[in-house]
Design a protein around this motif. Structure first.
Motif, PDB file in Angstrom:
ATOM      1  N   GLY A  58      30.998  38.493   6.711  1.00  0.00           N
ATOM      2  CA  GLY A  58      32.424  38.486   6.468  1.00  0.00           C
ATOM      3  C   GLY A  58      33.059  39.861   6.471  1.00  0.00           C
ATOM      4  N   SER A  59      32.268  40.900   6.821  1.00  0.00           N
ATOM      5  CA  SER A  59      32.799  42.267   6.847  1.00  0.00           C
ATOM      6  C   SER A  59      33.704  42.513   8.043  1.00  0.00           C
ATOM      7  CB  SER A  59      31.650  43.283   6.874  1.00  0.00           C
ATOM      8  OG  SER A  59      30.866  43.194   5.714  1.00  0.00           O
ATOM      9  N   CYS A  60      33.662  41.605   9.012  1.00  0.00           N
ATOM     10  CA  CYS A  60      34.352  41.844  10.275  1.00  0.00           C
ATOM     11  C   CYS A  60      35.529  40.885  10.476  1.00  0.00           C
ATOM     12  CB  CYS A  60      33.383  41.687  11.443  1.00  0.00           C
ATOM     13  SG  CYS A  60      31.931  42.758  11.304  1.00  0.00           S
ATOM     14  N   GLU A  61      36.603  41.423  11.006  1.00  0.00           N
ATOM     15  CA  GLU A  61      37.752  40.613  11.400  1.00  0.00           C
ATOM     16  C   GLU A  61      37.463  40.032  12.775  1.00  0.00           C
ATOM     17  OE1 GLU A  61      42.505  41.110  12.503  1.00  0.00           O
ATOM     18  OE2 GLU A  61      41.335  42.826  11.810  1.00  0.00           O
ATOM     19  N   GLU A  62      37.500  38.707  12.861  1.00  0.00           N
ATOM     20  CA  GLU A  62      37.120  38.054  14.112  1.00  0.00           C
ATOM     21  C   GLU A  62      38.317  37.944  15.051  1.00  0.00           C
ATOM     22  OE1 GLU A  62      33.941  34.556  15.245  1.00  0.00           O
ATOM     23  OE2 GLU A  62      35.035  34.457  13.367  1.00  0.00           O
TER      24      GLU A  62
ATOM     25  N   TYR B 243      29.811  47.013  10.807  1.00  0.00           N
ATOM     26  CA  TYR B 243      29.221  46.879  12.137  1.00  0.00           C
ATOM     27  C   TYR B 243      29.274  45.400  12.493  1.00  0.00           C
ATOM     28  CZ  TYR B 243      25.710  46.718  15.842  1.00  0.00           C
ATOM     29  OH  TYR B 243      25.053  46.512  17.032  1.00  0.00           O
ATOM     30  N   CYS B 244      29.860  45.087  13.637  1.00  0.00           N
ATOM     31  CA  CYS B 244      30.117  43.701  14.011  1.00  0.00           C
ATOM     32  C   CYS B 244      29.528  43.398  15.386  1.00  0.00           C
ATOM     33  CB  CYS B 244      31.613  43.424  14.034  1.00  0.00           C
ATOM     34  SG  CYS B 244      32.519  44.160  12.643  1.00  0.00           S
TER      35      CYS B 244
ATOM     36  N   SER C  95      27.093  40.683  11.135  1.00  0.00           N
ATOM     37  CA  SER C  95      28.005  41.675  10.568  1.00  0.00           C
ATOM     38  C   SER C  95      27.321  42.405   9.426  1.00  0.00           C
ATOM     39  CB  SER C  95      29.299  41.019  10.084  1.00  0.00           C
ATOM     40  OG  SER C  95      29.038  40.103   9.028  1.00  0.00           O
ATOM     41  N   LEU C  96      27.607  43.687   9.317  1.00  0.00           N
ATOM     42  CA  LEU C  96      27.083  44.527   8.237  1.00  0.00           C
ATOM     43  C   LEU C  96      28.258  45.299   7.638  1.00  0.00           C
ATOM     44  CD1 LEU C  96      23.861  46.044   9.883  1.00  0.00           C
ATOM     45  CD2 LEU C  96      23.956  44.237   8.175  1.00  0.00           C
TER      46      LEU C  96
ATOM     47  N   ARG D 122      30.366  44.610  20.551  1.00  0.00           N
ATOM     48  CA  ARG D 122      29.949  45.286  19.319  1.00  0.00           C
ATOM     49  C   ARG D 122      31.047  46.250  18.886  1.00  0.00           C
ATOM     50  NH1 ARG D 122      25.306  45.187  22.618  1.00  0.00           N
ATOM     51  NH2 ARG D 122      23.610  43.943  21.730  1.00  0.00           N
ATOM     52  N   THR D 123      31.435  46.159  17.617  1.00  0.00           N
ATOM     53  CA  THR D 123      32.444  47.049  17.062  1.00  0.00           C
ATOM     54  C   THR D 123      31.864  47.739  15.841  1.00  0.00           C
ATOM     55  OG1 THR D 123      34.140  45.468  17.768  1.00  0.00           O
ATOM     56  CG2 THR D 123      34.828  47.235  16.283  1.00  0.00           C
ATOM     57  N   THR D 124      31.993  49.064  15.801  1.00  0.00           N
ATOM     58  CA  THR D 124      31.471  49.839  14.681  1.00  0.00           C
ATOM     59  C   THR D 124      32.592  50.621  14.034  1.00  0.00           C
ATOM     60  OG1 THR D 124      29.412  50.112  15.926  1.00  0.00           O
ATOM     61  CG2 THR D 124      29.683  51.458  13.948  1.00  0.00           C
TER      62      THR D 124
END
Length: 283
Positions: A121-125, A92-93, A116-117, A85-87
């Motif tokens: 697509g808000s998060c870089e994978e 928020y991913c 993702s929030l 989890r990355t915030t």
């Protein structure tokens, strides 16, 4: 007759050659496409030194990014998966992965996004990730140029200190936050934002919870892609900490954007105790 027999034998030989080539091609394609991916999964127990929850700050090119990373690894030695989890201030991913390498000092895995929030697509994978045992009980994380030094973090279903549980409102009632007991990664909070012409209410994930009164981090509000633009501030991750002006007042908190200064945040006042909230929800 001899000529005919020779031709028949030759035809059979050619057919067998083609069949063998097809079998070889099929096996190669199957391996390339990952059908045999299960064979690449790591074998052997996960060392106890890696098991549990870990948390730290993500660094890229020598600078902190403002993102908080949390890694959860099962408590049993037979665990084969990891949750990531990355915030960040505006994202928020959530991702999950399966170990591809397990050794005494290093774990490797491939992570795939699961949520993702504030929007998809808000998060870089970052797919290829690894963990390595560090100094003084820490773990070093690495993924595509990003690093973090992780420390042990609270886990389980009771991570929220009683100081934060309850319903909180700002003086102008523009922000209301209800926090209940829960585990990291669950919808343990509900946020309501009111502004002229706008009223929106939605759950938020509990992204981080420090031991004791160290503070909470909440994800952006869980709204649809079309609802976020109509709800100012809903795409922001929030921190909840003791109010700088009244650090010992258990009925006062400061809400600020993740990475922002709590001294310039919004002061919240408790309007309902946490025990009341937990009782209403059947906890």
């Amino acid at each position: 007759m001899r000529g005919t027999g020779g031709k028949t034998t030759s035809a059979r030989g050619a057919a067998l050659t083609v069949l063998a080539a097809l079998v070889t091609l099929t096996l190669a394609t199957t391996t390339a496409c990952g059908t045999t991916g299960s064979a690449r999964r790591a074998k052997g127990p996960v060392p106890h030194t890696f098991r549990g929850a870990w948390e730290g700050k993500v660094v890229e090119k020598g600078r902190e990014t403002g993102r908080i990373l949390r890694i959860d690894i099962g408590r049993t030695k037979h665990t084969r998966s990891v949750k990531v989890r990355t915030t960040g201030p505006r994202a928020y991913c959530q991702a999950s992965g399966t170990f591809t390498r397990v050794s005494k000092y290093r774990l490797a895995y491939r992570a795939r996004s699961t949520d993702s929030l504030p929007r998809k697509g808000s998060c870089e994978e970052k797919r290829k990730q690894s963990l390595r045992r560090g100094d003084n009980g820490t773990v070093s994380w690495k993924a595509d140029g990003a690093t973090a030094v992780l420390h042990r973090a609270p886990d389980g279903n009771s991570t929220v200190d009683s100081q934060y549980r309850g319903t909180w409102k700002s003086a102008d009632a523009g922000l209301t936050i209800t926090v209940k007991q829960g585990a990291i990664g669950t919808e343990a909070a509900k946020i309501t934002r009111d502004s002229p012409g706008h009223h929106c209410t939605a759950p938020a994930y509990l992204a981080s919870a420090s031991r004791g009164s160290g503070g909470l981090v909440l994800s952006p509000m869980k709204l649809s892609d079309t609802e976020h633009p109509a709800c100012p501030g809903s795409d922001t991750s929030l921190t909840l900490n003791a109010s700088p002006s009244a650090p010992y007042d258990r009925n006062s908190l400061a809400a600020a954007r993740l990475g922002g200064d709590a001294a310039h945040g919004t002061t919240l006042t408790r309007v309902k105790a946490g025990s009341d909230i937990d009782t209403q929800r059947g906890r």
